[in-house]
Design a protein around this motif. Structure first.
Motif, PDB file in Angstrom:
ATOM      1  N   ASN A 179       0.926  -1.096  -0.047  1.00 49.04           N
ATOM      2  CA  ASN A 179       0.035  -0.060  -0.045  1.00 49.04           C
ATOM      3  C   ASN A 179       0.858   1.282   0.037  1.00 49.04           C
ATOM      4  O   ASN A 179       2.007   1.228   0.486  1.00 49.04           O
ATOM      5  CB  ASN A 179      -0.889   0.049   1.115  1.00 49.04           C
ATOM      6  CG  ASN A 179      -2.039  -0.885   1.116  1.00 49.04           C
ATOM      7  OD1 ASN A 179      -2.933  -1.021   2.344  1.00 49.04           O
ATOM      8  ND2 ASN A 179      -2.098  -1.616  -0.004  1.00 49.04           N
ATOM      9  N   HIS A 205      -3.775  -3.609   5.566  1.00 54.61           N
ATOM     10  CA  HIS A 205      -2.674  -3.852   4.331  1.00 54.61           C
ATOM     11  C   HIS A 205      -2.778  -5.247   3.983  1.00 54.61           C
ATOM     12  O   HIS A 205      -2.205  -5.638   3.041  1.00 54.61           O
ATOM     13  CB  HIS A 205      -1.268  -3.485   5.015  1.00 54.61           C
ATOM     14  CG  HIS A 205      -0.954  -2.146   5.146  1.00 54.61           C
ATOM     15  ND1 HIS A 205       0.233  -1.523   4.466  1.00 54.61           N
ATOM     16  CD2 HIS A 205      -1.712  -0.883   5.575  1.00 54.61           C
ATOM     17  CE1 HIS A 205       0.182  -0.315   4.636  1.00 54.61           C
ATOM     18  NE2 HIS A 205      -1.009   0.171   5.349  1.00 54.61           N
ATOM     19  N   CYS A 221       4.091   2.756   3.097  1.00 55.71           N
ATOM     20  CA  CYS A 221       4.336   1.855   4.260  1.00 55.71           C
ATOM     21  C   CYS A 221       5.672   1.569   4.332  1.00 55.71           C
ATOM     22  O   CYS A 221       6.237   0.858   5.271  1.00 55.71           O
ATOM     23  CB  CYS A 221       3.488   0.558   3.730  1.00 55.71           C
ATOM     24  SG  CYS A 221       4.065  -0.253   2.190  1.00 55.71           S
ATOM     25  N   ASP A 229       2.406  -2.352   6.595  1.00 57.09           N
ATOM     26  CA  ASP A 229       2.281  -1.348   7.867  1.00 57.09           C
ATOM     27  C   ASP A 229       1.914  -2.067   9.227  1.00 57.09           C
ATOM     28  O   ASP A 229       0.817  -2.088   9.082  1.00 57.09           O
ATOM     29  CB  ASP A 229       1.744  -0.104   7.425  1.00 57.09           C
ATOM     30  CG  ASP A 229       1.596   1.204   8.397  1.00 57.09           C
ATOM     31  OD1 ASP A 229       2.166   0.798   9.583  1.00 57.09           O
ATOM     32  OD2 ASP A 229       1.234   2.061   8.303  1.00 57.09           O
ATOM     33  N   ASN A 234      -1.110  -0.794  10.943  1.00 57.40           N
ATOM     34  CA  ASN A 234      -2.628  -0.819  10.010  1.00 57.40           C
ATOM     35  C   ASN A 234      -2.842  -1.992   9.461  1.00 57.40           C
ATOM     36  O   ASN A 234      -3.090  -2.287   8.355  1.00 57.40           O
ATOM     37  CB  ASN A 234      -2.385   0.303   9.035  1.00 57.40           C
ATOM     38  CG  ASN A 234      -3.561   1.192   8.974  1.00 57.40           C
ATOM     39  OD1 ASN A 234      -4.721   0.639   9.370  1.00 57.40           O
ATOM     40  ND2 ASN A 234      -3.544   2.418   8.678  1.00 57.40           N
TER      41      ASN A 234
END
Ligand code: GTP
Ligand code: MG
Length: 613
Positions: free
Chosen positions: A12, A102, A15, A95, A98
């Motif tokens: 993404n 991801h 990241c 990441d 998150n």
């Protein structure tokens, strides 16, 4: 010697792919553009192993690209990109703060059947937020190695290198089935993230608690409505004082010019032309800034993404998606930033539809016209005891008419010219954050700049043109209606033939000439036609009196209906041309809005005439 194995660094956006790529390749990178694309191709050999070549690809959220940059990545991964061979392995960066979001892409990548290693990056930030992820459990669930890294501190790199070399030697991992649709992937990602997260951290906890309320099927929409109500309330009440300052400032300048210059065309040009015209526009700046301050603050807290999510079902009913919500909301201030905000809509058909209906939202330029008309023809009485003012109800109805028309038009467009396949709504819901002042301020500055540039260019030239058209050829001394001798009067005379069936008299037809370029100038144009001079307030009061005295009720209603629909803003057409890269759609917009305006006014006029007589 065989050519080196190609390992693509993907993930993404934001990241840490490039940070990791830099750390893994050292300074021996090559940077070039992909042929025909503005996307950079960054490659370099893995430090200490020249048989492995890394390529840093643009960040993307899924294998369904939303932009040309993202398309480069997905094409390379599928092996359909001409200027790059298909990678032998994927180094997927995730990441750690998150994970759920991801992982969806990881699952999609996993289905490609290519050797893969996951870098669980940003573990330093995760630790700071007290997020604790079980990396080996994650590796087990995904069936590929997972290495915890901190790209910016070069932590975990040795391990990552070894795992990458191993993965290349071992070949494709065994296939795992996570489902067939994007929704399945998302569900699987959430489940895995939940299972491997030992503690979710402070931020996620707050977000989860807040979302339980703000996304609640009943409480969510109610809260959203309340926020919108407060927002529009604030736009009107807070803007009152600064608007008076601007008006006073313009009046002060007009007095100054009046004192300095002798009576004559130059004075008339500066005072009635430029100052009055531009002043009538910048007076909306406070309203626009207040509305955008709300939007930007809500955006930077993360709430706007929720609002879009809540609106999605309503929007889906007419074939649009929730992302259209923010552009359309912005259009209540002004369609121009609204149309530009439609860039965030990935689907080209949805974006086009949003752009085409944006002018139907009641922008602030219509407000003075509505106010003057309502003041002139709607009695200032109250309904239901003393609770609701009739004038306010009419104003609200005009807003509502625009919204309903927009929804109907969207539904029609999505079934005809903007036909496309239905989309599942995939919106990443970010964590809630305290709003960032810098973001709000730069956003406001950008909106103010756009708006003032419009006032300084288009409105200024229109005002000058209007002044010229209304002043020449000059009328004979002592004529009752000087304007009728001018170009405005002559053109108005021609237009009257076209507009007679919808109840427009010669005065309205003449005022529409300049009013086509910008709505705000309609009132001052009517002032010119009725030969009413003086400050803005005097013109408004004069025009109100003239309408009350000279227009029939059906004509006034017909004029209101016209203002809901008619395209009367050159800047909107210009920005539509720019955003759709051609004349086709702005012309289409012009055409359908005119047709709609004419039909609505015709019906309004005929029905009102039949009822009132
Ligand atoms: N604290 C911390 N910051 C990191 C880490 N990795 C990257 N960053 C920072 O995160 C930001 C984004 O890193 P990039 O390497 O540009 O991310 P990217 O994935 O290449 O982003 P795009 O190319 O835009 O998709 C930068 O400010 C990095 O310094 C990490 O492990 N820890
Ligand atoms: Mg990058």
């Amino acid at each position: 010697m065989s050519s080196p194995s190609l390992v693509a660094v993907v993930g993404n956006p934001n990241c840490g792919k490039s940070a990791l790529f830099n750390a893994l390749t050292g300074l021996r990178q090559k940077v070039a553009n992909y042929p025909g694309a503005t996307v950079e191709r960054r490659t370099g050999p893995l430090l200490g192993n020249d048989h492995i070549e890394l390529v840093d690809l643009p960040g993307t959220y899924s294998m369904t690209p939303r932009s040309p940059d993202e398309a480069v990545t997905t094409d390379v991964l599928k092996g359909t990109f001409k200027a790059e061979r298909r990678p032998d392995a994927i180094l997927c960066v995730v990441d750690a703060t998150n994970l759920a979001q991801h992982l969806r892409f990881v699952i999609e990548l996993r289905a490609l059947g290519v050797p893969m290693v996951i870098a669980l990056n940003m573990t330093d930030l995760a630790a700071r937020e007290r997020i604790n992820i079980d990396a080996s459990a994650l590796a087990h669930k995904l069936g590929v190695p997972v290495v915890e890294t901190v790209a910016v501190r070069k932590k975990g790199l040795q391990d990552l290198k070894e795992k990458t070399i191993e993965a290349l030697q071992m070949g494709a991992p065994s296939t795992l089935y996570f489902g067939a649709s994007v929704r399945d992937y998302q569900r699987a990602a959430r489940k895995i993230a939940k299972d491997v997260t030992l503690s979710e951290g402070i931020g996620h906890k707050t977000t989860r608690v807040l979302d339980n309320v703000l996304l609640h099927p009943v409480a969510g929409p109610v809260i959203l409505l309340a926020i919108l109500f407060l927002m529009f309330q604030a736009v009107f009440s807070w803007a009152e004082a600064p608007m008076t300052w601007i008006e006073d400032g313009i009046a002060y300048l007009q007095t100054g010019v009046n004192d300095l210059l002798p009576e004559g065309w130059l004075l008339s040009f500066l005072s009635d032309g430029i100052l009055a015209g531009v002043g009538a526009v910048i007076v909306f700046l406070p309203q626009i800034l207040i509305l955008f301050a709300f939007i930007l603050v809500l955006e930077s807290t993360g709430y706007m993404a929720r609002a879009a999510f809540l609106m999605d079902r309503l929007m889906a009913a007419v074939g649009l998606n929730g992302r259209a919500f923010i552009p359309l909301l912005s259009s209540f201030a002004c369609a121009i930033p609204g149309i530009m905000a439609a860039r965030t809509i990935a689907d080209p058909k949805d974006r086009l539809t949003t752009i085409l209906i944006a002018p139907l939202m009641t922008c602030s330029a219509r407000i003075p016209v509505y106010t003057v008309l309502i003041g002139a023809v709607i009695p200032n009485t109250t309904l239901f005891g003393n609770w609701v003012g009739l004038q306010g109800v009419v104003m609200f109805t005009l807003y509502l008419a625009g919204i309903i028309a927009a929804l109907i038009v969207a539904a029609v467009l999505k079934r005809t010219v903007a036909k496309g396949k239905a989309h599942t709504f995939m919106l990443e819901l970010p964590k809630y954050q305290t709003p960032r002042l810098a973001y709000v301020l730069t956003g406001l500055y950008e909106r103010a700049r756009l708006f003032l540039r419009r006032a300084g260019t288009i409105i200024l030239s229109v005002t000058i043109l209007l002044w010229f058209l209304a002043s020449f050829p000059a009328a004979p001394e002592g004529a009752a209606s000087p304007v009728s001798y001018s170009l405005v009067g002559i053109i108005g005379g021609w237009l009257e033939v076209i507009f007679a069936p919808i109840g427009f008299n010669w005065e309205i037809s003449a005022a529409l000439v300049p009013g086509m370029a910008a709505r705000e100038v309609a009132i001052s144009a009517l002032g010119t036609v009725y030969s009413i001079g003086g400050s803005e307030e005097m013109v408004e009061a004069g025009v109100r009196a003239a309408i009350a005295a000279n227009w029939s009720l059906p004509t006034a209603f017909s004029f209101m209906a016209w203002f809901i629909f008619a395209p009367q803003c050159l800047s909107t057409i210009a920005v539509t041309r720019r955003e759709t890269a051609g004349w086709k759609w702005p012309l289409f917009m012009l055409g359908y809005l005119f047709a709609l305006a004419y039909i609505a006014s015709f019906i309004t006029y005929q029905v009102a005439s039949a009822i009132i007589g």
